[in-house]
Design a protein around this motif. Structure first.
Motif, PDB file in Angstrom:
ATOM      1  N   GLY A   1       0.823  -1.198   0.000  1.00  0.00           N
ATOM      2  CA  GLY A   1       0.000   0.000   0.000  1.00  0.00           C
ATOM      3  C   GLY A   1       0.857   1.246   0.000  1.00  0.00           C
ATOM      4  O   GLY A   1       2.099   1.159   0.133  1.00  0.00           O
ATOM      5  N   PRO A   2       0.246   2.422  -0.164  1.00  0.00           N
ATOM      6  CA  PRO A   2       1.007   3.675  -0.216  1.00  0.00           C
ATOM      7  C   PRO A   2       1.687   3.977   1.118  1.00  0.00           C
ATOM      8  O   PRO A   2       1.271   3.505   2.170  1.00  0.00           O
ATOM      9  N   TYR A   3       2.747   4.770   1.033  1.00  0.00           N
ATOM     10  CA  TYR A   3       3.390   5.261   2.247  1.00  0.00           C
ATOM     11  C   TYR A   3       2.527   6.366   2.877  1.00  0.00           C
ATOM     12  O   TYR A   3       1.736   7.012   2.179  1.00  0.00           O
ATOM     13  N   PRO A   4       2.682   6.595   4.191  1.00  0.00           N
ATOM     14  CA  PRO A   4       1.993   7.741   4.801  1.00  0.00           C
ATOM     15  C   PRO A   4       2.385   9.036   4.107  1.00  0.00           C
ATOM     16  O   PRO A   4       3.492   9.165   3.553  1.00  0.00           O
ATOM     17  N   GLU A   5       1.497   9.994   4.143  1.00  0.00           N
ATOM     18  CA  GLU A   5       1.680  11.221   3.374  1.00  0.00           C
ATOM     19  C   GLU A   5       2.931  11.985   3.770  1.00  0.00           C
ATOM     20  O   GLU A   5       3.545  12.664   2.945  1.00  0.00           O
ATOM     21  N   ASP A   6       3.356  11.905   5.056  1.00  0.00           N
ATOM     22  CA  ASP A   6       4.518  12.663   5.505  1.00  0.00           C
ATOM     23  C   ASP A   6       5.788  11.820   5.541  1.00  0.00           C
ATOM     24  O   ASP A   6       6.791  12.217   6.129  1.00  0.00           O
ATOM     25  N   PHE A   7       5.761  10.633   4.909  1.00  0.00           N
ATOM     26  CA  PHE A   7       6.924   9.750   4.905  1.00  0.00           C
ATOM     27  C   PHE A   7       7.948  10.250   3.895  1.00  0.00           C
ATOM     28  O   PHE A   7       7.605  10.619   2.768  1.00  0.00           O
ATOM     29  N   ALA A   8       9.244  10.273   4.295  1.00  0.00           N
ATOM     30  CA  ALA A   8      10.303  10.743   3.399  1.00  0.00           C
ATOM     31  C   ALA A   8      10.536   9.716   2.297  1.00  0.00           C
ATOM     32  O   ALA A   8      10.962   8.591   2.559  1.00  0.00           O
ATOM     33  N   LEU A   9      10.259  10.093   1.056  1.00  0.00           N
ATOM     34  CA  LEU A   9      10.344   9.167  -0.066  1.00  0.00           C
ATOM     35  C   LEU A   9      11.623   9.316  -0.873  1.00  0.00           C
ATOM     36  O   LEU A   9      11.788   8.636  -1.891  1.00  0.00           O
ATOM     37  N   GLY A  10      12.528  10.173  -0.438  1.00  0.00           N
ATOM     38  CA  GLY A  10      13.744  10.405  -1.201  1.00  0.00           C
ATOM     39  C   GLY A  10      14.571   9.142  -1.402  1.00  0.00           C
ATOM     40  O   GLY A  10      14.900   8.441  -0.453  1.00  0.00           O
ATOM     41  N   GLY A  11      14.893   8.836  -2.640  1.00  0.00           N
ATOM     42  CA  GLY A  11      15.736   7.696  -2.953  1.00  0.00           C
ATOM     43  C   GLY A  11      15.018   6.373  -3.100  1.00  0.00           C
ATOM     44  O   GLY A  11      15.632   5.378  -3.498  1.00  0.00           O
ATOM     45  N   LEU A  12      13.729   6.307  -2.777  1.00  0.00           N
ATOM     46  CA  LEU A  12      13.007   5.057  -2.893  1.00  0.00           C
ATOM     47  C   LEU A  12      12.706   4.746  -4.361  1.00  0.00           C
ATOM     48  O   LEU A  12      12.329   5.621  -5.129  1.00  0.00           O
ATOM     49  N   LEU A  13      12.879   3.490  -4.727  1.00  0.00           N
ATOM     50  CA  LEU A  13      12.717   3.090  -6.122  1.00  0.00           C
ATOM     51  C   LEU A  13      11.357   2.477  -6.409  1.00  0.00           C
ATOM     52  O   LEU A  13      11.010   2.267  -7.577  1.00  0.00           O
ATOM     53  N   PHE A  14      10.579   2.171  -5.355  1.00  0.00           N
ATOM     54  CA  PHE A  14       9.279   1.531  -5.540  1.00  0.00           C
ATOM     55  C   PHE A  14       8.216   2.418  -4.909  1.00  0.00           C
ATOM     56  O   PHE A  14       8.422   2.946  -3.808  1.00  0.00           O
ATOM     57  N   PRO A  15       7.087   2.652  -5.563  1.00  0.00           N
ATOM     58  CA  PRO A  15       6.135   3.661  -5.081  1.00  0.00           C
ATOM     59  C   PRO A  15       5.358   3.266  -3.834  1.00  0.00           C
ATOM     60  O   PRO A  15       4.844   4.141  -3.135  1.00  0.00           O
TER      61      PRO A  15
END
Length: 241
Positions: A1-15
Motif C-alpha cells: 500500500g502507499p506510504y503515509p503522506e509525511d513519509f520521506a520518499l527520497g531515494g526510494l525506487l518503488f512507489p
C-alpha cells in the motif's frame, strides 16, 4: 500500500510499501520492504505476551493515506486503566515503525477466528470479526480506530449462532461486504461430533454499516457437513480455511 503522506520518499525506487507480518512463537512482528519485496527491514513487534490468545493475528491492510491496520481477536490487556479483553486493531501511522492498540468497545475478544478489515476509498475501515459468543459482527471506524460505531450482529437475521473465518472487503465509502461461514446449530462447533451444517454467507451494506443485507451464498451446497470447524490442531476440518 502507499506510504503515509509525511513519509520521506527520497531515494526510494518503488512507489508503495510492502509489509510482511507474522507470528513468532509468543509475539508478532511486521517487516517493511522499500524495494517492492526484494529485501525487508528488521521486524518491528506489534503484539506480545499481554495477549493471552497467543501471537496469531489477521491480515494487514493499508488505507489510501498509508495507515497500516492489523486486526486481532486476542484478549489483550491494554493500557486503559484496567484489563480490556476486546477485539483490537493494531494501527501504525508511520509505515510500521510504531503501533497503537485500538479496541472495539462493544466486542468480546478471544474467539478462534482472526478478524478481517476492509478499507474504503476514503479510509473508512470496516472490521468483521467473530465475537467470543460465536456470533458474526461488523464495526465501522472513520478515525483510524479511535472510535467505532454500528457494531452489530450481522448473522442474526439468519439465526446464526456460530461463525468462522470472516473476510471483509470495502469499496466506495458506504459500500462493504463480509463473507463468512455460519451455522444455526447450537453446540460445540469445535468438536468432530458437532451435527451442525455450515454454509457460506455474505453480508453487504450500502449505507456505511448502518444496515446489512444477508444472503446464504450456497443454500443447496453447504461448505461443511457434520463435524465442527476447528481453529486448533484437534480438528482440521476445512484445513482451517
Amino acid at each position: 500500500g502507499p506510504y503515509p503522506e509525511d513519509f520521506a520518499l527520497g531515494g526510494l525506487l518503488f512507489p508503495n510499501a510492502v509489509y510482511y507480518c507474522s507470528q513468532s512463537v509468543a509475539a508478532a512482528f511486521c517487516s517493511r520492504s522499500d524495494d517492492g519485496g526484494q529485501t525487508f527491514g528488521p521486524g518491528t513487534p506489534f503484539k506480545n505476551l499481554d495477549c493471552s490468545a497467543g501471537a496469531l493475528h489477521g491480515h494487514p491492510k493499508v488505507a489510501p493515506d498509508g495507515t497500516l491496520y492489523i486486526p486481532d481477536s486476542s484478549q489483550c490487556v491494554l493500557a486503559l486503566g484496567d484489563s480490556a479483553e476486546k477485539v483490537v486493531a493494531f494501527v501504525s501511522k508511520d509505515a510500521g515503525t510504531t503501533y497503537e492498540v485500538r479496541p472495539l468497545p462493544d466486542s468480546e475478544g478471544g474467539a478462534g477466528s482472526d478478524p478481517s478489515i476492509g478499507i474504503a476509498t476514503d479510509g473508512t475501515a470496516y472490521m468483521c470479526y467473530e465475537n467470543a459468543d460465536g456470533t458474526t459482527h461488523v464495526a465501522v471506524t472513520h478515525d483510524k480506530g479511535l472510535t467505532w460505531e454500528n457494531d452489530q450482529d450481522i448473522g442474526a437475521a439468519a439465526g446464526l449462532v456460530a461463525t468462522r473465518f470472516p473476510a471483509m472487503r470495502a469499496g466506495d465509502p458506504d459500500r462493504a461486504a463480509c463473507a463468512f461461514l455460519g451455522t444455526t446449530t447450537e453446540g460445540s462447533d469445535l468438536d468432530l461430533t458437532f451435527e451442525g451444517v455450515w454454509y457460506p454467507y455474505i453480508a453487504t451494506t450500502y449505507d456505511g454499516g448502518v444496515t446489512w443485507d444477508l444472503i446464504n451464498g450456497r443454500p443447496n451446497d453447504p461448505a461443511q457437513g457434520f463435524g465442527g470447524v476447528g481453529t486448533s490442531g484437534t480438528n482440521r476440518n476445512l484445513l482451517d480455511f
